[in-house]
Motif scaffolding. Sequence first.
Motif, PDB file in Angstrom:
ATOM      1  N   THR A  85      39.775  69.746  25.668  1.00  0.00           N
ATOM      2  CA  THR A  85      40.060  69.964  27.094  1.00  0.00           C
ATOM      3  C   THR A  85      39.809  68.680  27.858  1.00  0.00           C
ATOM      4  O   THR A  85      38.717  68.103  27.776  1.00  0.00           O
ATOM      5  CB  THR A  85      39.175  71.089  27.671  1.00  0.00           C
ATOM      6  OG1 THR A  85      39.344  72.271  26.887  1.00  0.00           O
ATOM      7  CG2 THR A  85      39.545  71.371  29.119  1.00  0.00           C
ATOM      8  N   TYR A  86      40.803  68.231  28.605  1.00  0.00           N
ATOM      9  CA  TYR A  86      40.669  67.002  29.389  1.00  0.00           C
ATOM     10  C   TYR A  86      40.241  67.321  30.810  1.00  0.00           C
ATOM     11  O   TYR A  86      40.832  68.170  31.475  1.00  0.00           O
ATOM     12  CB  TYR A  86      41.997  66.252  29.403  1.00  0.00           C
ATOM     13  CG  TYR A  86      42.005  65.010  30.271  1.00  0.00           C
ATOM     14  CD1 TYR A  86      41.020  64.035  30.145  1.00  0.00           C
ATOM     15  CD2 TYR A  86      43.014  64.808  31.217  1.00  0.00           C
ATOM     16  CE1 TYR A  86      41.030  62.894  30.927  1.00  0.00           C
ATOM     17  CE2 TYR A  86      43.044  63.666  31.997  1.00  0.00           C
ATOM     18  CZ  TYR A  86      42.043  62.718  31.858  1.00  0.00           C
ATOM     19  OH  TYR A  86      42.048  61.588  32.638  1.00  0.00           O
ATOM     20  N   HIS A  87      39.184  66.633  31.285  1.00  0.00           N
ATOM     21  CA  HIS A  87      38.693  66.793  32.658  1.00  0.00           C
ATOM     22  C   HIS A  87      39.003  65.501  33.407  1.00  0.00           C
ATOM     23  O   HIS A  87      38.215  64.540  33.380  1.00  0.00           O
ATOM     24  CB  HIS A  87      37.183  67.076  32.656  1.00  0.00           C
ATOM     25  CG  HIS A  87      36.783  68.238  31.787  1.00  0.00           C
ATOM     26  ND1 HIS A  87      36.974  69.551  32.169  1.00  0.00           N
ATOM     27  CD2 HIS A  87      36.216  68.282  30.559  1.00  0.00           C
ATOM     28  CE1 HIS A  87      36.538  70.360  31.219  1.00  0.00           C
ATOM     29  NE2 HIS A  87      36.071  69.618  30.227  1.00  0.00           N
ATOM     30  N   ALA A  88      40.141  65.485  34.067  1.00  0.00           N
ATOM     31  CA  ALA A  88      40.617  64.251  34.696  1.00  0.00           C
ATOM     32  C   ALA A  88      39.640  63.709  35.726  1.00  0.00           C
ATOM     33  O   ALA A  88      39.414  62.497  35.812  1.00  0.00           O
ATOM     34  CB  ALA A  88      41.980  64.502  35.337  1.00  0.00           C
ATOM     35  N   LEU A 116      45.549  64.957  24.105  1.00  0.00           N
ATOM     36  CA  LEU A 116      45.253  64.065  25.229  1.00  0.00           C
ATOM     37  C   LEU A 116      46.440  63.192  25.629  1.00  0.00           C
ATOM     38  O   LEU A 116      46.520  62.744  26.780  1.00  0.00           O
ATOM     39  CB  LEU A 116      44.057  63.170  24.892  1.00  0.00           C
ATOM     40  CG  LEU A 116      42.713  63.880  24.720  1.00  0.00           C
ATOM     41  CD1 LEU A 116      41.639  62.878  24.297  1.00  0.00           C
ATOM     42  CD2 LEU A 116      42.300  64.585  26.011  1.00  0.00           C
ATOM     43  N   ASP A 117      47.345  62.959  24.711  1.00  0.00           N
ATOM     44  CA  ASP A 117      48.440  62.022  24.958  1.00  0.00           C
ATOM     45  C   ASP A 117      49.263  62.324  26.214  1.00  0.00           C
ATOM     46  O   ASP A 117      49.589  61.395  26.969  1.00  0.00           O
ATOM     47  CB  ASP A 117      49.354  61.954  23.734  1.00  0.00           C
ATOM     48  CG  ASP A 117      50.378  60.848  23.843  1.00  0.00           C
ATOM     49  OD1 ASP A 117      49.962  59.684  24.011  1.00  0.00           O
ATOM     50  OD2 ASP A 117      51.581  61.139  23.769  1.00  0.00           O
ATOM     51  N   PRO A 118      49.623  63.586  26.514  1.00  0.00           N
ATOM     52  CA  PRO A 118      50.399  63.854  27.738  1.00  0.00           C
ATOM     53  C   PRO A 118      49.681  63.453  29.018  1.00  0.00           C
ATOM     54  O   PRO A 118      50.319  63.278  30.062  1.00  0.00           O
ATOM     55  CB  PRO A 118      50.620  65.370  27.690  1.00  0.00           C
ATOM     56  CG  PRO A 118      50.485  65.735  26.249  1.00  0.00           C
ATOM     57  CD  PRO A 118      49.440  64.816  25.718  1.00  0.00           C
ATOM     58  N   ASN A 119      48.361  63.287  28.950  1.00  0.00           N
ATOM     59  CA  ASN A 119      47.584  62.893  30.120  1.00  0.00           C
ATOM     60  C   ASN A 119      47.445  61.377  30.251  1.00  0.00           C
ATOM     61  O   ASN A 119      46.795  60.891  31.187  1.00  0.00           O
ATOM     62  CB  ASN A 119      46.192  63.519  30.047  1.00  0.00           C
ATOM     63  CG  ASN A 119      46.240  65.035  30.018  1.00  0.00           C
ATOM     64  OD1 ASN A 119      46.583  65.677  30.999  1.00  0.00           O
ATOM     65  ND2 ASN A 119      45.894  65.616  28.864  1.00  0.00           N
ATOM     66  N   THR A 122      36.977  59.075  28.123  1.00  0.00           N
ATOM     67  CA  THR A 122      38.367  58.773  27.779  1.00  0.00           C
ATOM     68  C   THR A 122      38.723  57.334  28.151  1.00  0.00           C
ATOM     69  O   THR A 122      38.067  56.691  28.969  1.00  0.00           O
ATOM     70  CB  THR A 122      39.334  59.730  28.494  1.00  0.00           C
ATOM     71  OG1 THR A 122      39.124  59.639  29.914  1.00  0.00           O
ATOM     72  CG2 THR A 122      39.111  61.168  28.042  1.00  0.00           C
ATOM     73  N   VAL A 151      45.802  59.404  28.292  1.00  0.00           N
ATOM     74  CA  VAL A 151      44.453  58.962  27.908  1.00  0.00           C
ATOM     75  C   VAL A 151      44.244  59.228  26.421  1.00  0.00           C
ATOM     76  O   VAL A 151      44.995  59.974  25.780  1.00  0.00           O
ATOM     77  CB  VAL A 151      43.351  59.681  28.718  1.00  0.00           C
ATOM     78  CG1 VAL A 151      43.489  59.380  30.202  1.00  0.00           C
ATOM     79  CG2 VAL A 151      43.361  61.186  28.455  1.00  0.00           C
ATOM     80  N   ALA A 211      36.741  64.098  27.912  1.00  0.00           N
ATOM     81  CA  ALA A 211      37.392  65.161  27.153  1.00  0.00           C
ATOM     82  C   ALA A 211      36.301  65.971  26.461  1.00  0.00           C
ATOM     83  O   ALA A 211      35.415  65.401  25.822  1.00  0.00           O
ATOM     84  CB  ALA A 211      38.353  64.590  26.134  1.00  0.00           C
TER      85      ALA A 211
END
Length: 488
Positions: free
Chosen positions: A122-125, A145-148, A229, A150, A130
């Motif tokens: 889970t990514y926490h921008a 993570l790639d779509p974000n 990240t 990072v 992560a």
Amino acid sequence: MKASTALAPLLGFLPEASGSNTTACCSALQATSLRDHVTFPNSVAYNESVTSYFAVNAQLHPSCIVQPHTADDVSLAVSTLVQAGESQCKFAVRSGGHTTWAGAADIEQGVTIDLSMMNSTTYHAGKGVASILPGSRWQAVYKALDPNGVTVPGGRGGPVGVGGFLIGGGNTFYTARVGFACDNVENFEVVLANGSVVNANRTSNSDLYKALKGGSINFGIVTNYDLKTLPHDGLWGGLVVYDNSTTEQQISAAVNFVDNIHNDPYASWIGMWEYSSATGQNIIANALEYTKPVAYPAAFDEFVAIKNTTDTMRFATIYNLTQELVQAEGYRDIFTTGTYRNDAEVLRKAIALHNENIEKAKAEAQSESWSMDTIHTAAQGGNVLGLERFDENLVQVLYDYSWDDARDDALFTRLGRTALTDLDAYAQSIGAANEYIYLNYADQSQSPLSGYGEENVQFIAQVAKKYDPHGVFQTQVPGGFKVSGVGV
């Protein structure tokens, strides 16, 4: 089998006590809300778990396997096994199952806590972190993570598991930039031996936070990692294959690369001398990865100047590049590893021993398929790894042997261990030895924790005693490298 010796820059199984009643231990788990997560021999889930360990020789057969889905499940499993003290319930803890020796992350008579069902990212921008569960594989982490835009500093082989990698230190493509993977953990969520779930970070349980950065399975079971990240707009890298006749040029380029890595910490190199019985060829392959999208950076100039036979250099994601470094599964394996001063003579000796072992294996091996790799990589150094003690550039050597016939177990185990022993002795004789041993590549015959230095070993022991006063993770969890087995 494939035999390989690798070079790169570097920025025990115990049987269950005979009096144990493993049936009672499994029954105790079944009597809890975990009953639907407990599997037994001959079931599909049990067989899938057992056969999913990377090395066939590491695939043991526990009395039962419990597959928790949450930290609370892990807490209940640990509490149940600890409280069933009269039964002396021995248990193992497994995340990715990539360690090559039997008993490191599994058990023959006892219970395996298999964390593979805990595998989300889970990514926490807003926080720049992560949250990664311990049963995840790095390929899945990178893909999530790639779509974000990072990524995180993690394993260089996609199928490697998250859990053991991070608490063993974790050497990555990003090590020269941001330290070992463990140095980028912001918070560990940990189930202790008493079943409590705690957080360990800079302000809460800070001693446990430090000890987990390389201290391995001595304190509890980590059920979540919050990892810093990094921006990810692609890398440039791939595999470059050369004829073995270029060895001297490779050694020169490697020594210079390691000595200059501080000038460009975006560059990563892994040099592999590889023999495969299938092809009969003894080749050299360099994994060259640049952690930003720049082609042919100057850091790789000496390697690029060497004539190659093939290369896959390209712009790619870290997910794609770590798929390229996947090792074949379904083989029996041994890893042995050591750390040395960055010295051309050490590399020559490592490769000479690799070549000698190939000839010995040709004469004696019964396996239809076998390989030998000698791998070299750069190394560097809070955590408890102790590398800050050293003021010289270091190189890590890994002997990685794989084969397909159990009759060759003794042969390849002997070859892997004696190659390292001989290399250690040679390095000692020329003043190029170093005591650090990278835990994630260590064989069960080695003692990586002792290479962290006396002060760090004492610290690990103190933290283990504080958070696990009854020594559950020293005796009831016999697998892995135990601080109680290190004399200080």
